[in-house]
Design a protein around this motif. Structure first.
Motif, PDB file in Angstrom:
ATOM      1  N   LEU A 128      -2.423  11.754   2.779  1.00 44.25           N
ATOM      2  CA  LEU A 128      -2.849  12.436   1.573  1.00 44.25           C
ATOM      3  C   LEU A 128      -2.162  13.792   1.429  1.00 44.25           C
ATOM      4  O   LEU A 128      -2.097  14.565   2.383  1.00 44.25           O
ATOM      5  N   ARG A 129      -1.672  14.054   0.240  1.00 43.89           N
ATOM      6  CA  ARG A 129      -1.212  15.381  -0.141  1.00 43.89           C
ATOM      7  C   ARG A 129      -2.296  15.954  -1.048  1.00 43.89           C
ATOM      8  O   ARG A 129      -2.662  15.337  -2.048  1.00 43.89           O
ATOM      9  N   LEU A 130      -2.823  17.112  -0.706  1.00 43.53           N
ATOM     10  CA  LEU A 130      -4.009  17.647  -1.357  1.00 43.53           C
ATOM     11  C   LEU A 130      -3.648  18.711  -2.383  1.00 43.53           C
ATOM     12  O   LEU A 130      -2.787  19.560  -2.151  1.00 43.53           O
ATOM     13  N   PHE A 131      -4.365  18.670  -3.507  1.00 44.55           N
ATOM     14  CA  PHE A 131      -4.130  19.609  -4.610  1.00 44.55           C
ATOM     15  C   PHE A 131      -5.477  20.034  -5.156  1.00 44.55           C
ATOM     16  O   PHE A 131      -6.346  19.196  -5.456  1.00 44.55           O
ATOM     17  N   ASP A 132      -5.669  21.341  -5.304  1.00 50.93           N
ATOM     18  CA  ASP A 132      -6.892  21.850  -5.925  1.00 50.93           C
ATOM     19  C   ASP A 132      -6.642  23.288  -6.357  1.00 50.93           C
ATOM     20  O   ASP A 132      -5.760  23.968  -5.819  1.00 50.93           O
ATOM     21  N   ARG A 133      -7.433  23.770  -7.282  1.00 49.72           N
ATOM     22  CA  ARG A 133      -7.309  25.171  -7.695  1.00 49.72           C
ATOM     23  C   ARG A 133      -7.958  26.110  -6.689  1.00 49.72           C
ATOM     24  O   ARG A 133      -7.768  27.322  -6.761  1.00 49.72           O
ATOM     25  N   LEU A 134      -8.742  25.549  -5.761  1.00 51.34           N
ATOM     26  CA  LEU A 134      -9.402  26.334  -4.724  1.00 51.34           C
ATOM     27  C   LEU A 134      -8.820  25.992  -3.361  1.00 51.34           C
ATOM     28  O   LEU A 134      -8.450  24.834  -3.110  1.00 51.34           O
ATOM     29  N   PRO A 135      -8.755  26.951  -2.461  1.00 57.39           N
ATOM     30  CA  PRO A 135      -8.310  26.638  -1.095  1.00 57.39           C
ATOM     31  C   PRO A 135      -9.267  25.647  -0.434  1.00 57.39           C
ATOM     32  O   PRO A 135     -10.459  25.600  -0.757  1.00 57.39           O
TER      33      PRO A 135
ATOM     34  N   ALA B 278       0.834  -1.196   0.000  1.00 59.45           N
ATOM     35  CA  ALA B 278       0.000   0.000   0.000  1.00 59.45           C
ATOM     36  C   ALA B 278       0.869   1.246   0.000  1.00 59.45           C
ATOM     37  O   ALA B 278       1.744   1.390   0.855  1.00 59.45           O
ATOM     38  N   PRO B 279       0.669   2.147  -0.966  1.00 66.27           N
ATOM     39  CA  PRO B 279       1.431   3.398  -0.951  1.00 66.27           C
ATOM     40  C   PRO B 279       1.133   4.186   0.324  1.00 66.27           C
ATOM     41  O   PRO B 279       0.014   4.182   0.822  1.00 66.27           O
ATOM     42  N   ARG B 280       2.113   4.874   0.820  1.00 68.03           N
ATOM     43  CA  ARG B 280       1.920   5.638   2.054  1.00 68.03           C
ATOM     44  C   ARG B 280       1.462   7.055   1.766  1.00 68.03           C
ATOM     45  O   ARG B 280       0.564   7.568   2.401  1.00 68.03           O
ATOM     46  N   THR B 281       2.101   7.735   0.818  1.00 67.11           N
ATOM     47  CA  THR B 281       1.756   9.111   0.498  1.00 67.11           C
ATOM     48  C   THR B 281       1.124   9.157  -0.878  1.00 67.11           C
ATOM     49  O   THR B 281       1.719   8.719  -1.862  1.00 67.11           O
ATOM     50  N   VAL B 282      -0.097   9.670  -0.947  1.00 68.23           N
ATOM     51  CA  VAL B 282      -0.851   9.714  -2.191  1.00 68.23           C
ATOM     52  C   VAL B 282      -1.273  11.147  -2.459  1.00 68.23           C
ATOM     53  O   VAL B 282      -1.832  11.818  -1.588  1.00 68.23           O
ATOM     54  N   LEU B 283      -0.998  11.628  -3.665  1.00 68.28           N
ATOM     55  CA  LEU B 283      -1.485  12.930  -4.091  1.00 68.28           C
ATOM     56  C   LEU B 283      -2.932  12.794  -4.522  1.00 68.28           C
ATOM     57  O   LEU B 283      -3.254  11.960  -5.374  1.00 68.28           O
ATOM     58  N   LEU B 284      -3.796  13.619  -3.948  1.00 72.62           N
ATOM     59  CA  LEU B 284      -5.215  13.634  -4.297  1.00 72.62           C
ATOM     60  C   LEU B 284      -5.504  14.955  -4.991  1.00 72.62           C
ATOM     61  O   LEU B 284      -5.546  16.012  -4.348  1.00 72.62           O
ATOM     62  N   THR B 285      -5.680  14.921  -6.317  1.00 73.79           N
ATOM     63  CA  THR B 285      -6.026  16.142  -7.031  1.00 73.79           C
ATOM     64  C   THR B 285      -7.548  16.307  -7.016  1.00 73.79           C
ATOM     65  O   THR B 285      -8.286  15.334  -6.899  1.00 73.79           O
ATOM     66  N   GLY B 286      -7.987  17.549  -7.138  1.00 75.33           N
ATOM     67  CA  GLY B 286      -9.426  17.795  -7.018  1.00 75.33           C
ATOM     68  C   GLY B 286      -9.927  17.591  -5.611  1.00 75.33           C
ATOM     69  O   GLY B 286     -11.083  17.225  -5.390  1.00 75.33           O
ATOM     70  N   ALA B 287      -9.067  17.855  -4.641  1.00 73.97           N
ATOM     71  CA  ALA B 287      -9.374  17.512  -3.252  1.00 73.97           C
ATOM     72  C   ALA B 287     -10.479  18.368  -2.648  1.00 73.97           C
ATOM     73  O   ALA B 287     -11.062  17.993  -1.629  1.00 73.97           O
ATOM     74  N   ALA B 288     -10.782  19.528  -3.257  1.00 79.22           N
ATOM     75  CA  ALA B 288     -11.834  20.393  -2.727  1.00 79.22           C
ATOM     76  C   ALA B 288     -13.200  20.060  -3.296  1.00 79.22           C
ATOM     77  O   ALA B 288     -14.217  20.582  -2.820  1.00 79.22           O
ATOM     78  N   GLY B 289     -13.260  19.204  -4.313  1.00 80.34           N
ATOM     79  CA  GLY B 289     -14.526  18.863  -4.948  1.00 80.34           C
ATOM     80  C   GLY B 289     -15.368  17.928  -4.100  1.00 80.34           C
ATOM     81  O   GLY B 289     -14.960  17.484  -3.023  1.00 80.34           O
TER      82      GLY B 289
END
Length: 269
Positions: A31-38, A3-14
């Motif tokens: 989780l490392r979070l990525f989104d165009r919105l805070p 199981a991966p330990r650190t996963v980038l989640l894009t669209g995290a604010a949706g």
């Protein structure tokens, strides 16, 4: 696969990203979070657009895998879909390739095959290898994402599970959704299976719960180790009483993509 330990989640604010932010950590993911919105309450989230290649490169640096949910999730102009869903997905894959990320879970959609006639009583479930028949520019972009994933597997050995998501909400809201609904809990189970299954290459799966009225074949998802636990049938009587059964003569009800084939909901931005 461990199981991966650190996963980038894009669209995290949706909507889906918010549900998965709550559920995936219980599987042991950071989780490392990525989104165009805070994202409220997440000061460390990366706030950037998929067009920002430098930000994407930093976002994928050091992660074990990526869950790519970001992009436009309804119909829009081709120009907006091109930038967000087509070029944006390419930018993500390039950043992941450059940083040596070996596993991506790509949020595809049932709308990649939306003009496929829906199964009628007694007819066979829609197989995952059914020819793509997108119902919108949005659906077209999801087919592109699947092909991009296939290319990056063949060229660069980057593995992807493309999940043709039905509708993931706490409960189904329409009679059509009884056949394609995926509970948030089952979504987390499927994403976990997609992140940890061995030797996936590029695998396409349908994403839904084990619904009594299921329209498509879940065998490729189950082959990953996915074991859905929910069924939309407990909501059927209430929804049918309010909305009636699907009408095969209604063009909106005739195809897998529903209203996306007739009057697609528009992206508000």
């Amino acid at each position: 696969m461990t199981a991966p330990r650190t996963v980038l989640l894009t669209g995290a604010a949706g909507g889906l990203g918010t549900l998965m932010r709550e559920l995936l950590p219980s599987y042991g993911y950071r989780l490392r979070l990525f989104d165009r919105l805070p994202i409220e309450g997440e000061p460390d989230a990366i706030v950037a657009d998929l067009a920002d290649r430098e930000a994407l490169r930093k976002a994928v640096h050091g992660v074990d895998a990526v869950i790519h949910l970001a992009g436009i999730s309804l119909e829009s102009t081709f120009e907006k879909i091109l930038q967000a869903n087509i070029e944006g997905t390419y930018n993500l894959y390039e950043a992941a390739r450059e940083e040596g990320v070996r596993r991506i879970v790509f949020a595809s959609s049932n709308h990649a095959v939306g003009f496929t006639p829906r199964p009628r009583d007694g007819s066979a479930a829609i197989p995952v290898n059914t020819p793509r028949r997108p119902d919108t520019f949005y659906g077209l972009s999801k087919g592109f994402g699947e092909d991009l994933a296939s290319l990056y597997w063949d060229l660069h050995g980057m593995e992807t599970v493309s999940v043709r998501i039905g509708s993931c909400f706490p409960r189904p809201t329409s009679v059509r959704m009884l056949s394609i609904w995926m509970s948030p809990g089952d979504c987390a189970r499927l994403l976990h299976a997609a992140l940890t299954a061995e030797n996936v290459g590029h695998t396409v799966v349908y994403g839904s719960s084990a619904n009594t009225r299921l329209w498509w074949d879940l065998s490729s998802a189950r082959a990953l180790g996915y074991e859905p636990q929910d069924d939309s049938e407990e909501y059927a009587a209430e929804l049918i009483a309010a909305q009636g059964e699907l009408d095969p003569e209604n063009p909106e009800h005739a195809h897998l993509g529903g209203a996306f084939c007739t009057d697609p909901p528009a992206w508000p931005y």
